[in-house]
Structure formats: C-alpha cells, structure tokens
Design a protein around this motif. Structure first.
Motif, PDB file in Angstrom:
ATOM      1  N   GLY A 110       0.820  -1.205   0.000  1.00 54.16           N
ATOM      2  CA  GLY A 110       0.000   0.000   0.000  1.00 54.16           C
ATOM      3  C   GLY A 110       0.853   1.253   0.000  1.00 54.16           C
ATOM      4  N   LEU A 111       0.355   2.292   0.629  1.00 51.26           N
ATOM      5  CA  LEU A 111       1.001   3.600   0.661  1.00 51.26           C
ATOM      6  C   LEU A 111       1.749   3.780   1.975  1.00 51.26           C
ATOM      7  CD1 LEU A 111      -2.123   5.662  -0.495  1.00 51.26           C
ATOM      8  CD2 LEU A 111      -0.419   4.536  -1.946  1.00 51.26           C
ATOM      9  N   ASP A 112       2.952   4.330   1.892  1.00 54.74           N
ATOM     10  CA  ASP A 112       3.691   4.570   3.137  1.00 54.74           C
ATOM     11  C   ASP A 112       4.024   6.034   3.366  1.00 54.74           C
ATOM     12  OD1 ASP A 112       5.761   5.070   1.372  1.00 54.74           O
ATOM     13  OD2 ASP A 112       7.015   3.394   2.015  1.00 54.74           O
ATOM     14  N   GLY A 113       3.615   6.917   2.460  1.00 55.79           N
ATOM     15  CA  GLY A 113       3.835   8.346   2.657  1.00 55.79           C
ATOM     16  C   GLY A 113       5.241   8.816   2.394  1.00 55.79           C
ATOM     17  N   SER A 114       6.119   7.938   1.891  1.00 58.55           N
ATOM     18  CA  SER A 114       7.516   8.336   1.708  1.00 58.55           C
ATOM     19  C   SER A 114       7.701   9.346   0.585  1.00 58.55           C
ATOM     20  CB  SER A 114       8.373   7.096   1.425  1.00 58.55           C
ATOM     21  OG  SER A 114       7.907   6.413   0.275  1.00 58.55           O
ATOM     22  N   ASP A 115       6.708   9.488  -0.300  1.00 54.81           N
ATOM     23  CA  ASP A 115       6.803  10.459  -1.401  1.00 54.81           C
ATOM     24  C   ASP A 115       6.242  11.820  -1.025  1.00 54.81           C
ATOM     25  OD1 ASP A 115       7.907   8.547  -3.117  1.00 54.81           O
ATOM     26  OD2 ASP A 115       5.930   7.806  -3.694  1.00 54.81           O
ATOM     27  N   GLY A 116       5.825  11.993   0.216  1.00 54.22           N
ATOM     28  CA  GLY A 116       5.233  13.255   0.630  1.00 54.22           C
ATOM     29  C   GLY A 116       3.725  13.180   0.656  1.00 54.22           C
ATOM     30  N   PRO A 117       3.052  14.296   0.891  1.00 54.34           N
ATOM     31  CA  PRO A 117       1.590  14.283   0.959  1.00 54.34           C
ATOM     32  C   PRO A 117       0.987  13.635  -0.287  1.00 54.34           C
ATOM     33  CG  PRO A 117       2.446  16.407   1.640  1.00 54.34           C
ATOM     34  CD  PRO A 117       3.608  15.633   1.111  1.00 54.34           C
ATOM     35  N   ASN A 118       0.069  12.679  -0.084  1.00 58.08           N
ATOM     36  CA  ASN A 118      -0.505  11.955  -1.221  1.00 58.08           C
ATOM     37  C   ASN A 118      -2.025  12.111  -1.319  1.00 58.08           C
ATOM     38  OD1 ASN A 118      -1.495  10.219   0.790  1.00 58.08           O
ATOM     39  ND2 ASN A 118       0.155   8.734   0.488  1.00 58.08           N
ATOM     40  N   LEU A 119      -2.616  12.989  -0.490  1.00 60.22           N
ATOM     41  CA  LEU A 119      -4.053  13.249  -0.541  1.00 60.22           C
ATOM     42  C   LEU A 119      -4.296  14.715  -0.863  1.00 60.22           C
ATOM     43  CD1 LEU A 119      -5.739  11.385   2.486  1.00 60.22           C
ATOM     44  CD2 LEU A 119      -5.889  10.817   0.059  1.00 60.22           C
ATOM     45  N   ALA A 120      -5.288  14.949  -1.710  1.00 56.10           N
ATOM     46  CA  ALA A 120      -5.668  16.314  -2.061  1.00 56.10           C
ATOM     47  C   ALA A 120      -7.167  16.487  -1.887  1.00 56.10           C
ATOM     48  CB  ALA A 120      -5.272  16.627  -3.508  1.00 56.10           C
ATOM     49  N   CYS A 121      -7.572  17.714  -1.679  1.00 53.31           N
ATOM     50  CA  CYS A 121      -8.992  18.048  -1.640  1.00 53.31           C
ATOM     51  C   CYS A 121      -9.589  17.807  -3.033  1.00 53.31           C
ATOM     52  CB  CYS A 121      -9.162  19.502  -1.224  1.00 53.31           C
ATOM     53  SG  CYS A 121     -10.861  20.134  -1.382  1.00 53.31           S
ATOM     54  N   ALA A 122     -10.697  17.060  -3.087  1.00 49.73           N
ATOM     55  CA  ALA A 122     -11.315  16.761  -4.378  1.00 49.73           C
ATOM     56  C   ALA A 122     -11.895  18.008  -5.035  1.00 49.73           C
ATOM     57  CB  ALA A 122     -12.406  15.711  -4.202  1.00 49.73           C
ATOM     58  N   GLY A 123     -12.198  19.021  -4.240  1.00 49.00           N
ATOM     59  CA  GLY A 123     -12.824  20.215  -4.803  1.00 49.00           C
ATOM     60  C   GLY A 123     -11.854  21.164  -5.460  1.00 49.00           C
ATOM     61  N   CYS A 124     -10.701  21.424  -4.801  1.00 45.45           N
ATOM     62  CA  CYS A 124      -9.798  22.464  -5.323  1.00 45.45           C
ATOM     63  C   CYS A 124      -8.385  21.970  -5.595  1.00 45.45           C
ATOM     64  CB  CYS A 124      -9.754  23.632  -4.343  1.00 45.45           C
ATOM     65  SG  CYS A 124      -8.952  23.240  -2.766  1.00 45.45           S
ATOM     66  N   GLY A 125      -8.085  20.729  -5.245  1.00 46.78           N
ATOM     67  CA  GLY A 125      -6.755  20.194  -5.514  1.00 46.78           C
ATOM     68  C   GLY A 125      -5.705  20.532  -4.486  1.00 46.78           C
ATOM     69  N   GLN A 126      -6.057  21.218  -3.406  1.00 49.99           N
ATOM     70  CA  GLN A 126      -5.105  21.559  -2.349  1.00 49.99           C
ATOM     71  C   GLN A 126      -4.564  20.281  -1.680  1.00 49.99           C
ATOM     72  OE1 GLN A 126      -4.003  24.519  -0.842  1.00 49.99           O
ATOM     73  NE2 GLN A 126      -2.924  23.419   0.760  1.00 49.99           N
ATOM     74  N   GLU A 127      -3.236  20.171  -1.532  1.00 56.13           N
ATOM     75  CA  GLU A 127      -2.667  19.056  -0.766  1.00 56.13           C
ATOM     76  C   GLU A 127      -3.127  19.170   0.681  1.00 56.13           C
ATOM     77  OE1 GLU A 127       1.539  19.151  -1.080  1.00 56.13           O
ATOM     78  OE2 GLU A 127       1.573  18.841  -3.254  1.00 56.13           O
ATOM     79  N   VAL A 128      -3.686  18.095   1.215  1.00 56.79           N
ATOM     80  CA  VAL A 128      -4.239  18.188   2.566  1.00 56.79           C
ATOM     81  C   VAL A 128      -3.675  17.165   3.547  1.00 56.79           C
ATOM     82  CG1 VAL A 128      -6.402  19.258   1.844  1.00 56.79           C
ATOM     83  CG2 VAL A 128      -6.229  16.756   1.911  1.00 56.79           C
ATOM     84  N   GLY A 129      -2.993  16.125   3.074  1.00 56.58           N
ATOM     85  CA  GLY A 129      -2.502  15.152   4.040  1.00 56.58           C
ATOM     86  C   GLY A 129      -1.907  13.925   3.382  1.00 56.58           C
ATOM     87  N   THR A 130      -1.704  12.919   4.212  1.00 50.40           N
ATOM     88  CA  THR A 130      -1.037  11.697   3.780  1.00 50.40           C
ATOM     89  C   THR A 130      -1.804  10.485   4.287  1.00 50.40           C
ATOM     90  OG1 THR A 130       1.093  12.834   3.937  1.00 50.40           O
ATOM     91  CG2 THR A 130       1.147  10.439   3.804  1.00 50.40           C
ATOM     92  N   ARG A 131      -2.097   9.590   3.376  1.00 50.94           N
ATOM     93  CA  ARG A 131      -2.694   8.314   3.769  1.00 50.94           C
ATOM     94  C   ARG A 131      -1.587   7.275   3.865  1.00 50.94           C
ATOM     95  NH1 ARG A 131      -8.156   5.212   2.251  1.00 50.94           N
ATOM     96  NH2 ARG A 131      -7.504   3.097   2.827  1.00 50.94           N
TER      97      ARG A 131
END
Length: 360
Positions: A110-131
C-alpha cells in the motif's frame, strides 16, 4: 465536542464528525509484514504533537542543545523539522479527498507516505494530508494542520470519561491474539512503559507481581537492571489507579493508566512526603490487567456460565515470550531527561546498538 476538518482553501468538509482522543502509544509502531487495522477508532481523531515529515536534519547538524530544545535527550539519527500537530483520523472517516497519483509509493502492499503528501482536496486540488496503509503500519490519514481547519458540528457534546468509569467504558484489549501472537499494542505499550519503569527504578532492582506483569516486564528487568544484591534496596512495581488501594510502602512504583481522551496519567492522591513515582500504561492495557479474565476450571451442570473454563474455543496462549517494542522503548527513553544518568544512558546505547538481543 465533535468537529469536522475542512480545506483551508475552499472550505470543503474533508472528514466525518470526529471527537478528540489521545494519540495511541503505538501510533508510530512498525510491526511485522502484514496489513494492520486502522490506528484510530471510527469517529475519533488525535493530534500528533511531534513534527513529522520532511525536511529532516541529522543530529550532527542539530547538536545536543538543539535536540534538547526539542525534548530529545539522547542521540538519535535525525529529527523531522516538518510541521507539528498533524491531525490523525481513520481512513474511513475522510470525505471528498483524492489520491495524488505520482505520490502513491509504498514498500509492499500500500502507501507509506515516503513520497510526501498523497491526498488532495477533491474540490480544489489543495494538498491536505497523507494516507498510510502499507504493511507494517497502522492505517491512518494524517491531515496537514496548515491545510485544514477545525469546524464545530451539530451533535451532543463529547463527555469526558471519569476515572472511576474507565474500566467499564473502555474495556481492555486482550494481550494474545487467537493465532498465539502477542497483540502488537501490548508490545508497544510495554516498550513505552519499560522506559518509564527503568527511569523510576533509579538503577535499583525492581520486582513485579506474578502473571501478566511478569510477562511484560520480568525478562526485561532481569536483563537490564543489576542482578542480585544491590546498594539500593529492591523496589516493587504494582498496579495503581482508580478503584485500587494506594501504594504505601516506601520505594513502590505505581503502574497507572493514561486517560484515553486526554492522554494524562492518573495521579495518586497521597499525603505521604514521597509519593510513589508513576509509570504510565496505555488505558486498554491497564484496564485488562485490572480485570479478572482467567476462566475457572470447575464443572458445571445445566447451563455453562461465562466464567467457566471452556475447551471450545481454547483460550489463546502465547507462542513466545513478550518482546517490548524496542523502537518505541528507545524513542520514549530518548524523551526522558533521566537518560542523562550514565547507567541509563548505557542501557539506551546498548539497545540502540543491539536492538534484537533479549529481551527485545
């Protein structure tokens, strides 16, 4: 009270209503090579006070004074200088977020977050966190506190659990899984508590009552503290907390629960001039230790009461001794000023250099 977290750019709500809990002691644990469940219970969130993520700086660049200013009193390979205060939620409690495809790296499953934030807001594309949901990691979403804001939501106020109701409202976690493995949460809780227990011992031998407390600490105390007669008298560590008698013998060490909502350790009400030092234990471990769970081996006629020993299913028994989580032990000990003491610093260095030697 329950809250939701929203995108700072477009105000889109990104979580279900959630109530605050203490960050679990196993939040940063790496365990085995299988998929682990969610770190947080559904409907809850925690705040990680420590900085996380890049940039990272090596200890040689930070220096001892800089590390101590961050609350780290022993050598570590490096420290994060990312933003502190990440909001941690269960993956199933996120709403209207999308993965960033080019940052979906992971080690195995799965995902380990090693590439940096991997989640974005679906509405505006703002990076918001890491899963994070790769093998060996407790599954979680870590929302960047700079990218989201907390909003109140309708619903009943979250009631603080009273200490006296802790065992009833937060039942303990069994220590052994059906497979015969020790529950990784117990290994994490034992590693953290062992660091505090060594500091409270002041280098003297420590005994614990027979049973699960011996399983947790017996081997470690025998391996790490001086054997046989010592210049300091032997100290006794025992459970203390709501509903239990106060420890009165000089030199006793109190193993107390941490509140599952606030994270604060229970404090004994003592008028003694030198109250027992406290060692915090994860609430789900303390409540299990404080409740009778052994089913009685007596015959029964008619119905079979719940407290009678059954042979189907057999009660789980561990396949090996409990091993405190060495990484959590070292991290906890590094954050205790007592590690400056030469005898405790030697233990820290030995475990850091040989982490897979008994009892770890």
């Amino acid at each position: 009270m329950a809250v939701v977290f929203a995108c700072v750019r477009c105000d889109a709500v990104l979580t279900a209503p959630v109530s605050r809990r203490a960050l679990p002691v196993h939040a940063h644990q790496k365990y085995g090579h299988q998929l682990l469940p969610a770190l947080m219970e559904s409907g809850t969130y925690a705040v990680d006070p420590e900085p996380s993520g890049p940039p990272w700086r090596p200890r040689s660049e930070i220096g001892p004074d800089g590390a101590e200013a961050r609350g780290v009193f022993a050598p570590v390979s490096g420290l994060s200088f990312g933003a502190p205060g990440a909001i941690v939620v269960a993956p199933g409690d996120t709403r209207d977020t999308v993965l960033i495809p080019e940052r979906c790296g992971g080690y195995c499953m799965g995902l380990d977050g090693s590439d940096g934030p991997n989640l974005a807001c679906a509405g505006c594309g703002q990076e918001v966190g890491t899963r994070i949901d790769d093998c060996s990691y407790w599954q979680a979403v870590r929302l960047d506190p700079r990218a989201v804001r907390r909003l109140p939501t309708d619903g009943p106020a979250c009631r603080t659990i009273e200490w006296e109701a802790l065992a009833e409202e937060r039942p303990g976690t069994p220590p052994v899984e059906q497979s015969g493995r020790w529950d990784p949460r117990w290994e994490a809780a034992t590693g953290a508590a062992l660091a505090h227990l060594l500091a409270a011992s002041e280098g003297a031998p420590v005994t614990v009552p027979d049973g699960l407390l011996t399983d947790m600490f017996g081997r470690a105390l025998a391996a790490l503290l001086p054997p046989g007669p010592s210049a300091a008298p032997t100290r006794k560590a025992a459970l203390a907390g709501p509903g239990l008698p106060a420890l009165t013998q000089a030199g006793d060490i109190a193993l107390v629960p941490c509140h599952p909502q606030t994270g604060k350790a229970w404090q004994p009400h003592s008028t003694a001039p030198a109250p027992a030092p406290v060692v915090p234990l994860a609430a789900e471990v303390w409540t299990y230790l404080n409740s009778p769970h052994e089913r009685l081996p007596v015959p029964a006629t008619g119905g079979l009461p719940d407290d009678v020993l059954r042979d189907d299913p057999l009660p789980p028994h561990p396949r090996r001794p409990l091993r405190p989580d060495w990484a959590i032990f070292l991290n906890t000990l590094a954050h205790l000023p007592a590690v400056h003491q030469p005898w405790l610093r030697r233990i820290y260095d030995d475990v850091r250099d040989h982490p897979y030697v008994a009892p770890f």
